[in-house]
Scaffold this active site. Sequence first.
Site, mmCIF file in Angstrom:
data_model
loop_
_atom_site.group_PDB
_atom_site.id
_atom_site.type_symbol
_atom_site.label_atom_id
_atom_site.label_comp_id
_atom_site.label_asym_id
_atom_site.label_seq_id
_atom_site.Cartn_x
_atom_site.Cartn_y
_atom_site.Cartn_z
ATOM 1 N N ASP A 1 58.752 86.860 3.406
ATOM 2 C CA ASP A 1 57.786 87.956 3.396
ATOM 3 C C ASP A 1 58.155 88.845 2.210
ATOM 4 O O ASP A 1 59.172 89.534 2.226
ATOM 5 C CB ASP A 1 57.863 88.721 4.727
ATOM 6 C CG ASP A 1 56.859 89.883 4.798
ATOM 7 O OD1 ASP A 1 56.469 90.395 3.731
ATOM 8 O OD2 ASP A 1 56.490 90.280 5.917
ATOM 9 N N TYR B 1 59.801 92.888 9.803
ATOM 10 C CA TYR B 1 58.669 93.739 10.139
ATOM 11 C C TYR B 1 58.449 93.640 11.656
ATOM 12 O O TYR B 1 58.487 92.546 12.221
ATOM 13 C CB TYR B 1 57.435 93.270 9.366
ATOM 14 C CG TYR B 1 56.206 94.045 9.719
ATOM 15 C CD1 TYR B 1 56.095 95.372 9.327
ATOM 16 C CD2 TYR B 1 55.175 93.482 10.450
ATOM 17 C CE1 TYR B 1 54.968 96.117 9.670
ATOM 18 C CE2 TYR B 1 54.057 94.206 10.787
ATOM 19 C CZ TYR B 1 53.958 95.525 10.393
ATOM 20 O OH TYR B 1 52.853 96.255 10.724
ATOM 21 N N LYS C 1 49.571 96.633 1.673
ATOM 22 C CA LYS C 1 50.588 97.509 1.114
ATOM 23 C C LYS C 1 50.455 97.609 -0.413
ATOM 24 O O LYS C 1 49.487 98.161 -0.896
ATOM 25 C CB LYS C 1 51.974 97.037 1.562
ATOM 26 C CG LYS C 1 52.056 96.702 3.057
ATOM 27 C CD LYS C 1 51.861 97.921 3.957
ATOM 28 C CE LYS C 1 51.683 97.555 5.424
ATOM 29 N NZ LYS C 1 52.769 96.794 6.021
ATOM 30 N N ARG D 1 33.724 82.100 7.038
ATOM 31 C CA ARG D 1 35.057 81.895 7.632
ATOM 32 C C ARG D 1 35.785 80.736 6.937
ATOM 33 O O ARG D 1 37.005 80.687 6.914
ATOM 34 C CB ARG D 1 34.952 81.645 9.144
ATOM 35 C CG ARG D 1 36.292 81.298 9.795
ATOM 36 C CD ARG D 1 36.369 81.654 11.282
ATOM 37 N NE ARG D 1 35.185 81.253 12.020
ATOM 38 C CZ ARG D 1 34.912 79.996 12.420
ATOM 39 N NH1 ARG D 1 35.772 79.027 12.172
ATOM 40 N NH2 ARG D 1 33.805 79.709 13.072
#
Length: 405
Positions: free
Chosen positions: A196, A118, A221, A65
Amino acid sequence: MSARRKAINPRSLGLATRAIHGSHVAPYQGPVTTPIAQTSTYRFQSSDDAVRYAAGDPGVYVYTRYHNPTVRELEERLALIMGCEKTLVFASGMAAITSAIFSLVRDGDEIVSTTALYGGTYRFFRDSLPNHGVGVRFVDHEGVPEIGRMITRKTRIVYFETPTNPTLAVIDIRKLVAAVRNAGRRAGAKPVIMLDNTFATTLNQDPFSLGVDAVVESGTKYLGGHSDLMAGVVAGSETFIAGVHGVLKHLGGCADPLAAFLLLRSLKTFDLRVERQNRNALELATFLEGMRGVKRVIYPGLRSHPDHRIAKKQMAGFGGMVTIEVAGGVRSAVRVCDALRIAVNAMSLGGVETLVSIPVYSSHINMKPAELKRHGVTPGMIRISTGIEHVDDLKKDFREAIGRR
Ligand SMILES: *Cc1c(COP(=O)(O)O)cnc(C)c1O
C-alpha cells in the site's frame, strides 16, 4: 511477468503529453481536458459489437462497471506515472485493496502482513478474510527482517505499508523482497508481494523498481490531493490486473466517471503538490524539533529518525506526513488541534490543506494501553498531513497553538 514498464518521464505524465494524447476520448483537435463520459451504457453500432465484446475485443464499450473511456484514460496515465503495465481505478482505496486481495486468495491460503496497517485493511484482514477460509499472520515491523520464517507453502500474499501510520516507520523494501523470495523458494510458494503506497506515492517511492509485484493505493489521498473525491488504484502486471478486473466486475467497486475526471485533473498538479508537501513537511518537522512543549518529532527526512538511512536509500522524497508528540498527553494534543487556525482538524490526508488528527482519537481509538504500546502510539501524538500553504504560515500556526497547550 514483470509488472514494471519503463516510464517515459513520469514526473510530467500527469499533464497532457503526446505520449498518450489522443488515446480514447481526447482526440487531436479535441479538448485539452478529458471529457467525462457520464454514461452507464454504450450504443452498439450493430449487434456485432456484442459478439466482438464477448470475443474479447477491448475496443468495445458495453457497460460502465466493465469499462469507461474517462476511467480508462486515467488508468493508462497512471500506468505510465507508476511505471507498470496496467492499473485499475476503483470507487475507493478499500474497494481497490479488497478486490486485489480477493483476486488472489482461495480457501486455505494465507496472507503474511505487517501489523501497522491502515485501519480498514487491518479490520478486513482480522474480521472478514477468516470467514472465507483465508488466514492472516501478522508480523510487527521490527520483525520484518525475519519475515521469511513466516512464509509457508500456503502463503499467497505478503502485504505491507511503508512508511507506516502514524509512527512513520520505514521498512527496507529491497530486504523484504529478498527475504520473501528466498523463503518462498524454500517453501515451494511464490507469494505476491503487495504494498500500500498511499503515504509515499510513486513520486517519493517507486515500489516496482524495488521488486514489489503489486501496488494498491488510496486515490482519495495524495493522488486526488484536494479532499474532494474518493478513489482507489491497483497497479501491476497485465496478468494480475486481468484477474483483478474480473473481481471488480463481480464486487462492483468501479470508479465513477466524474471521480475519474477529477483525478485526471489532480494528476496535472501531482508533481507540484508532492514536491511542495515534501518541502513543507521537512521544514515544519525541523522547526518543531526541539520546540518547547514538543517531546518528539517523527519524520523520515530527519536525521533523528531511526530509519532515516533506509528512507534515504529507497525514497526520492520523504513525504508530507509528520507525527509529533506534545508534552501533556491527549489533553494537550486536543488543545493544540483545537487552537490551530490554518491547519484543519480532520481525518484523512494528502490534500492541499494541512490536516491534523490525534491517533488515539482516530486510527487507534479504543485500543488498550498494551496494544497502543505495541503500535508505538502515545496519547500525546498528533499526526500532521502537510499541505501546500506557505510554510511560514504553518510555522506560525503551530508555534502559537503549541504555545497555548
Ligand atoms: C485512506 C487509506 C486507505 C483507504 O482508502 P479509501 O479511499 O478511504 O477507501 C488505504 N490505505 C491507506 C494507507 C490509507 O491512508
